[in-house]
Every structure is written in structure tokens, then in C-alpha cells.
Design an enzyme around this catalytic site. Structure first.
Site, mmCIF file in Angstrom:
data_model
loop_
_atom_site.group_PDB
_atom_site.id
_atom_site.type_symbol
_atom_site.label_atom_id
_atom_site.label_comp_id
_atom_site.label_asym_id
_atom_site.label_seq_id
_atom_site.Cartn_x
_atom_site.Cartn_y
_atom_site.Cartn_z
ATOM 1 N N SER A 36 -4.870 -1.045 15.110
ATOM 2 C CA SER A 36 -4.617 0.280 14.538
ATOM 3 C C SER A 36 -3.365 0.929 15.111
ATOM 4 O O SER A 36 -3.150 2.124 14.915
ATOM 5 C CB SER A 36 -5.816 1.210 14.789
ATOM 6 O OG SER A 36 -6.933 0.812 14.052
ATOM 7 N N TRP A 40 1.691 -0.108 19.736
ATOM 8 C CA TRP A 40 2.732 0.828 19.295
ATOM 9 C C TRP A 40 2.610 2.141 20.072
ATOM 10 O O TRP A 40 3.598 2.658 20.602
ATOM 11 C CB TRP A 40 2.593 1.062 17.810
ATOM 12 C CG TRP A 40 3.821 1.600 17.127
ATOM 13 C CD1 TRP A 40 5.019 1.901 17.708
ATOM 14 C CD2 TRP A 40 3.968 1.869 15.738
ATOM 15 N NE1 TRP A 40 5.908 2.349 16.768
ATOM 16 C CE2 TRP A 40 5.295 2.336 15.551
ATOM 17 C CE3 TRP A 40 3.127 1.759 14.638
ATOM 18 C CZ2 TRP A 40 5.785 2.702 14.290
ATOM 19 C CZ3 TRP A 40 3.611 2.113 13.392
ATOM 20 C CH2 TRP A 40 4.917 2.588 13.224
ATOM 21 N N HIS A 92 -10.157 0.454 23.831
ATOM 22 C CA HIS A 92 -10.685 0.409 22.467
ATOM 23 C C HIS A 92 -12.031 1.131 22.390
ATOM 24 O O HIS A 92 -12.725 1.043 21.373
ATOM 25 C CB HIS A 92 -10.851 -1.046 22.006
ATOM 26 C CG HIS A 92 -9.560 -1.739 21.722
ATOM 27 N ND1 HIS A 92 -8.542 -1.161 20.996
ATOM 28 C CD2 HIS A 92 -9.097 -2.983 22.069
ATOM 29 C CE1 HIS A 92 -7.529 -2.002 20.890
ATOM 30 N NE2 HIS A 92 -7.846 -3.114 21.539
#
Length: 292
Positions: A36, A40, A92
Site C-alpha cells: 500500500s 514509499w 503492518h
């Protein structure tokens, strides 16, 4: 009375590793579902905190995955304790599985679930399961991996799977549970939601917005350029989350990074089924924001 913290466990992760973690003022916790935009956002945080396009160490060292069982907890704690700069930590785990400290910033990145699922399909093929089992103390895989169906067929089955979302976090119910929990907290002053498509559309604007929220210097154009998907793919050896040899191909980790691929794969009936399933598992205002 404090809200109880849920414990999330799998063969690879244990959110209990957050228990007792010594937070510092200004820490940033990056809470995302797989594929997701985790790496990044880690890169964005590294660039904003350090203020330079050249990182002093591999991204996984600067921003460790605290709940991953592939490294001893004490090793990860010691690495974070030694960092002199503001820390940005990967997980996560949904926010209801992490201690929520008012001194800490929490950022959740949301991606269209169908795009996430397609990236996950390709990522699974890039994992060295034997190496992963070795690192996490699991039995070695017995025989070759089972052959998977084509991606479109797999995606349709992913949409329809009925599972316990707390046990299967990368399922559609698990993804929407993670995002629904964050959505319910979005008005809290230290919780921020970021949409993957907003990063694609205006990376510089989103980085400046986060810098302002976190009281960090605004990034220069060179720093923003270092966070683009193309530049990150060029530097896969230092940015892919794989210091211990879990990925078969680090370059393939940054496969595409676009938006809309999941929706394009599904026929009209499959898209309608996805919408029906999503409406049953997430609030309407979240879905309006997520699907825009």
C-alpha cells in the site's frame, strides 16, 4: 480506563513486540497494509527527517520493521535507540494493535484494495519462502510452491474470500478493517491518513503537507525527486526491504507503482461484486475517499 491493545500474530510478525517500546517525542510510526506504499512512505519520512536525497544507510536500517520476526527484537530496539535523528518505524499492524502515545505521529497509507491485491499477487511470487522460513524459525517449505491461478481469477477469489480479518490482514476484510480503524481516528491530532493516489498526483504537495504537520523543514525539489517511483526503483538495492535476502529480485519489488490496474482486470460483474463486499465491511465515507 485505557482501550485494550489487540495482539496480531502470524508466522512472520508479532505485534506484541511493540509492548514496552520506549517512544521518543516526535517518533513517526508508519502503519500500512502490505503493498500500500509502505516503502514509499518510509522513503518520504527518511527524506523529510534527514533533509538530503542521499541516505546515510539502507532504508531498512534507518526504518526497521519492528514487529517482523526475522530479526531479534533486542537488535531492532538497539538500532532504534542508537539513532540520533527523529525515528520513523515501519509496521503492518493496525493502530488498535500499537500503543498510541500522544508524543508520536501515526501515518496510515491507503491504496485502492484491488490495486493492492494485484501487487500482492506478484509480490508473493518474488519471495524466497525457504529463506523466510529460516529467518522466522518456521519449518522449511516441503516441495515446490503450489501453482497459482492467473491473476484475474485469483483477484476474483480474493474479493470473495470469507475470513477472520484479524487473522488474515492482507485479505479484503483485513485491509478494510485496518483502514476503518484508522478512519475512525482521523480527527485525532497525531493520526494522519495519506491516499496512495494523492502521492501519485502531487508528491511534492503531499510531502510539504506532511512536513508542516510534523514540524519538519519543507523538502527541496531535489529531495522530492528522490522520492519519485522511478528514482526509488533505480536504487532498489538500498531501498527494497530485503537486507536478509528474502526477495528473489529486489528490482521486481518496485514492479509498477501505478493505480487502476486492479479495476482494469475485473469484468463488470467482478467490479460490482467488489463494491458489494466493500460496502458490507467499511463505512460509506471511507469508501468514497478510498475509491475516488
Amino acid at each position: 480506563m485505557p482501550t485494550p491493545i489487540h495482539r496480531y500474530r502470524s508466522d512472520d510478525e508479532d505485534s506484541a513486540r511493540w509492548t514496552g517500546f520506549p517512544f521518543r517525542d516526535g517518533d513517526i510510526v508508519i502503519s500500512t497494509r502490505s503493498k500500500s506504499g509502505t516503502t514509499w512512505m518510509q522513503m518520504i519520512c527518511a527524506l523529510l527527517v534527514l533533509g538530503t536525497p542521499e541516505l546515510p544507510a539502507p532504508l531498512t536500517e534507518l526504518s526497521p520493521w519492528l514487529d517482523w520476526l526475522g530479526e531479534p527484537k533486542d537488535t531492532v530496539y538497539d538500532r532504534l535507540a542508537a539513532q540520533p535523528h527523529r525515528r520513523f518505524i515501519k509496521t503492518h499492524t493496525p493502530l488498535d494493535g500499537i500503543p498510541l502515545d500522544p508524543r508520536v505521529h501515526y501515518v496510515v497509507v491507503a491504496r485502492h484494495p484491488l490495486d493492492l491485491a494485484v501487487s500482492l499477487y506478484h509480490q508473493v511470487a518474488n519471495l524466497d519462502r525457504a529463506r523466510l522460513a529460516e529467518l522466522t524459525g518456521q519449518p522449511a517449505p516441503d516441495g515446490p510452491p503450489a501453482q497459482r491461478p492467473p491473476v484475474q481469477e485469483w483477484l476474483l477469489s480474493w474479493v470473495d474470500r470469507e475470513v477472520d480479518p484479524r487473522a488474515e490482514l492482507d485479505s479484503l476484510p483485513g485491509v478494510l478493517m485496518h483502514l476503518s480503524d484508522a478512519w475512525a481516528r482521523r480527527h485525532e491530532p497525531n493520526v494522519e491518513l495519506v491516499h496512495y493516489d494523492d502521492l501519485l498526483a502531487d508528491l511534492g504537495g503531499e510531502m510539504r503537507r506532511l512536513a508542516d504537520l510534523w514540524d519538519l523543514p519543507r523538502p527541496t525539489p531535489e529531495v522530492v525527486e528522490a522520492a519519485t517511483f522511478g528514482r526509488m526503483r533505480e536504487r532498489a538495492d538500498r531501498l527494497a526491504p530485503d537486507t536478509l535476502g528474502v526477495l528473489r529480485d529486489r528490482q521486481a519489488f518496485f514492479r509498477r507503482g501505478g493505480s487502476g490496474q486492479g479495476r482494469d482486470l475485473l469484468p463488470e460483474a467482478g467490479q460490482s461484486r467488489y463494491q458489494e463486499r466493500a460496502r458490507a465491511q467499511a463505512p460509506p465515507d471511507l469508501l468514497t475517499w478510498l475509491h475516488r
